[in-house]
Design an enzyme around this catalytic site. Structure first.
Site, PDB file in Angstrom:
ATOM      1  N   GLY A  46      -3.017 -12.639   7.528  1.00 36.01           N
ATOM      2  CA  GLY A  46      -3.859 -13.112   8.630  1.00 36.01           C
ATOM      3  C   GLY A  46      -4.711 -14.308   8.242  1.00 36.01           C
ATOM      4  N   GLN A  93       0.818  -1.210   0.000  1.00 40.34           N
ATOM      5  CA  GLN A  93       0.000   0.000   0.000  1.00 40.34           C
ATOM      6  C   GLN A  93       0.856   1.265   0.000  1.00 40.34           C
ATOM      7  OE1 GLN A  93      -2.276  -1.363   3.296  1.00 40.34           O
ATOM      8  NE2 GLN A  93      -0.449  -1.817   4.481  1.00 40.34           N
ATOM      9  N   ASP A 135      -8.406  -6.221  13.218  1.00 38.70           N
ATOM     10  CA  ASP A 135      -8.153  -4.774  13.231  1.00 38.70           C
ATOM     11  C   ASP A 135      -7.577  -4.419  11.858  1.00 38.70           C
ATOM     12  OD1 ASP A 135      -7.355  -2.212  13.733  1.00 38.70           O
ATOM     13  OD2 ASP A 135      -5.973  -2.707  15.360  1.00 38.70           O
ATOM     14  N   SER A 136      -8.438  -4.487  10.851  1.00 43.25           N
ATOM     15  CA  SER A 136      -7.944  -4.455   9.476  1.00 43.25           C
ATOM     16  C   SER A 136      -8.269  -3.153   8.767  1.00 43.25           C
ATOM     17  CB  SER A 136      -8.592  -5.594   8.681  1.00 43.25           C
ATOM     18  OG  SER A 136      -9.958  -5.308   8.496  1.00 43.25           O
ATOM     19  N   THR A 137      -7.687  -3.006   7.582  1.00 40.43           N
ATOM     20  CA  THR A 137      -8.093  -1.952   6.663  1.00 40.43           C
ATOM     21  C   THR A 137      -9.473  -2.318   6.091  1.00 40.43           C
ATOM     22  OG1 THR A 137      -6.586  -3.147   5.184  1.00 40.43           O
ATOM     23  CG2 THR A 137      -5.841  -1.041   5.961  1.00 40.43           C
ATOM     24  N   ASP A 138      -9.990  -1.449   5.236  1.00 38.72           N
ATOM     25  CA  ASP A 138     -11.321  -1.668   4.660  1.00 38.72           C
ATOM     26  C   ASP A 138     -11.319  -2.913   3.744  1.00 38.72           C
ATOM     27  OD1 ASP A 138     -12.184   0.591   5.978  1.00 38.72           O
ATOM     28  OD2 ASP A 138     -11.641   1.921   4.336  1.00 38.72           O
ATOM     29  N   ASP A 155      -0.348  -0.547  13.688  1.00 40.84           N
ATOM     30  CA  ASP A 155      -0.044   0.678  14.459  1.00 40.84           C
ATOM     31  C   ASP A 155       0.198   0.370  15.929  1.00 40.84           C
ATOM     32  OD1 ASP A 155      -2.819   0.868  15.778  1.00 40.84           O
ATOM     33  OD2 ASP A 155      -3.325   0.869  13.662  1.00 40.84           O
ATOM     34  N   HIS A 174      -9.461   1.877  19.576  1.00 45.00           N
ATOM     35  CA  HIS A 174      -8.624   0.838  20.194  1.00 45.00           C
ATOM     36  C   HIS A 174      -9.216   0.333  21.512  1.00 45.00           C
ATOM     37  CE1 HIS A 174      -5.400   2.595  17.456  1.00 45.00           C
ATOM     38  NE2 HIS A 174      -5.677   1.397  17.027  1.00 45.00           N
ATOM     39  N   GLU A 233       0.473  -9.013  11.159  1.00 40.39           N
ATOM     40  CA  GLU A 233       0.347  -7.861  10.248  1.00 40.39           C
ATOM     41  C   GLU A 233       1.034  -8.208   8.934  1.00 40.39           C
ATOM     42  OE1 GLU A 233      -0.747  -4.268  10.088  1.00 40.39           O
ATOM     43  OE2 GLU A 233       0.066  -4.794   8.124  1.00 40.39           O
TER      44      GLU A 233
HETATM   45  N1  SAM Z   1      -7.883   1.068  12.830  1.00 36.72           N
HETATM   46  C1  SAM Z   1      -7.806   0.891  11.477  1.00 36.72           C
HETATM   47  C2  SAM Z   1      -8.993   1.187  10.641  1.00 36.72           C
HETATM   48  O1  SAM Z   1     -10.096   0.668  10.891  1.00 36.72           O
HETATM   49  O2  SAM Z   1      -8.845   1.991   9.727  1.00 36.72           O
HETATM   50  C3  SAM Z   1      -7.042  -0.312  11.067  1.00 36.72           C
HETATM   51  C4  SAM Z   1      -5.615   0.013  11.286  1.00 36.72           C
HETATM   52  S1  SAM Z   1      -4.364  -1.139  10.981  1.00 36.72           S
HETATM   53  C5  SAM Z   1      -3.141  -0.036  10.426  1.00 36.72           C
HETATM   54  C6  SAM Z   1      -4.866  -2.077   9.566  1.00 36.72           C
HETATM   55  C7  SAM Z   1      -3.774  -3.003   9.096  1.00 36.72           C
HETATM   56  O3  SAM Z   1      -4.326  -4.181   8.522  1.00 36.72           O
HETATM   57  C8  SAM Z   1      -2.848  -2.411   8.035  1.00 36.72           C
HETATM   58  O4  SAM Z   1      -1.607  -2.113   8.590  1.00 36.72           O
HETATM   59  C9  SAM Z   1      -2.765  -3.523   6.954  1.00 36.72           C
HETATM   60  O5  SAM Z   1      -1.460  -3.709   6.454  1.00 36.72           O
HETATM   61  C10 SAM Z   1      -3.277  -4.731   7.737  1.00 36.72           C
HETATM   62  N2  SAM Z   1      -3.818  -5.811   6.889  1.00 36.72           N
HETATM   63  C11 SAM Z   1      -4.612  -5.693   5.800  1.00 36.72           C
HETATM   64  N3  SAM Z   1      -4.869  -6.911   5.289  1.00 36.72           N
HETATM   65  C12 SAM Z   1      -4.239  -7.830   6.079  1.00 36.72           C
HETATM   66  C13 SAM Z   1      -4.135  -9.243   6.062  1.00 36.72           C
HETATM   67  N4  SAM Z   1      -4.748  -9.989   5.115  1.00 36.72           N
HETATM   68  N5  SAM Z   1      -3.389  -9.845   7.034  1.00 36.72           N
HETATM   69  C14 SAM Z   1      -2.778  -9.114   7.997  1.00 36.72           C
HETATM   70  N6  SAM Z   1      -2.830  -7.766   8.049  1.00 36.72           N
HETATM   71  C15 SAM Z   1      -3.563  -7.121   7.110  1.00 36.72           C
END
Ligand code: SAM
EC number: 2.5.1.16
Length: 275
Positions: free
Chosen positions: A138, A31, A155-158, A86, A62, A106
């Protein structure tokens, strides 16, 4: 000259922040990462232009994604966080005295590296000896660990790109197997205001797997619409019936024991998504 950052929330609406300074901007294998300092919310992590967390309002997300499941479970010892690079969720998990191990899985190690450098208030617990960091997907990690965790937190991205497979029925079945016999799962599940169909699908998918499935809400100013949902699936314990009042006190800014069950009381348009 003023610098403004605009995050589009839907096609026709955006949130705009006045930027003091860009601290880092780099393309990772997964990303486009940026950490900027803003006037209104302090330092902010963005991935692909989407706000992930800010110094000024991170505590809401959190605390809620962590303390609701961890205080519902009577004795959580081992917790898995998928995503969460984070470190804010790990920081909250390690406030619980029963925790023996918190694993962070992560996919993008650069998120961890830059958050350690620029967001120490959030990432501070990533060096705790009880925290084990695993860099990888994950989905694979959950598949390879059965009957192991008391709580799994997504706790993932969209739900696009690397995170797409973290939302949906087949992954929830894998999480069910990754949990111990009385385990609990929770995930951030977007905003019912702009994305009701996503919230409904995630809820229905989780409900098909977990005997107890509940949606709870929190007010997060920097997330689209400011009103965010979390979906909880539990094998045994009902979060609304958990006796949190008699439990230990936590140092929090948003979560309270009274809010614990109140956050499950839903406005009608959201309650309708759970029917
Ligand atoms: N609090 C946040 C939100 O809702 O916007 C989420 C924050 S955290 C930084 C999200 C993390 O999920 C990112 O760093 C991303 O790299 C990670 N991520 C996305 N897909 C993933 C996967 N398949 N396995 C592990 N981590 C993943």
């Amino acid at each position: 000259m003023d610098m403004w950052l605009s995050e589009s929330q839907i096609k026709d609406a955006a949130m705009t922040y006045k930027v003091k300074e860009t601290l880092v901007r780099r393309k990772t294998p997964f990303q486009d990462l940026a950490i900027v300092d803003t006037e209104a919310f302090g330092r902010m992590l963005l991935l692909d232009g989407i706000v992930q967390t800010t110094i000024n309002d991170e505590y809401v997300y959190h605390e809620m994604i962590t303390h609701i499941p961890l205080l519902t479970h009577p004795n959580p010892k081992k917790v898995l966080v998928v995503g969460g690079g984070d470190g804010g969720t790990i920081r909250e998990i390690l406030k619980h005295p029963s925790i023996e191990k918190a694993v962070l899985c992560e996919i993008d190690e650069i998120v961890i590296e830059e958050c350690k450098k620029y967001l120490p208030e959030i990432s501070c617990a990533l060096t705790d000896p009880k925290c084990e960091i695993f860099i990888g997907d994950g989905i694979k990690y959950v598949h390879e660990h059965k009957n192991e965790f008391d709580v799994v937190i997504i706790d993932s991205t969209d739900p696009f790109g690397a995170a797409e497979g973290l939302f949906g029925g087949s992954f929830y079945k894998e999480i069910y197997e990754c949990l111990t016999d009385d385990g609990i799962f929770v995930a951030q599940t977007e905003t019912p205001f702009y994305l009701p169909e996503v919230v409904k699908k995630v809820y229905d998918d989780a409900k098909a797997v977990f005997p107890i499935t509940k949606l709870f809400m929190a007010g997060i100013p920097t997330y689209p619409s400011g009103y965010w949902s979390f979906t909880l699936g539990s094998k045994k314990y009902d979060p609304e019936k958990a006796n949190v009042i008699d439990k230990y006190d936590l140092d929090t800014k948003y979560y309270t024991k009274r809010l614990h069950s109140a956050s499950f009381v839903l406005p009608k348009f959201i309650e309708d998504l759970t029917k």
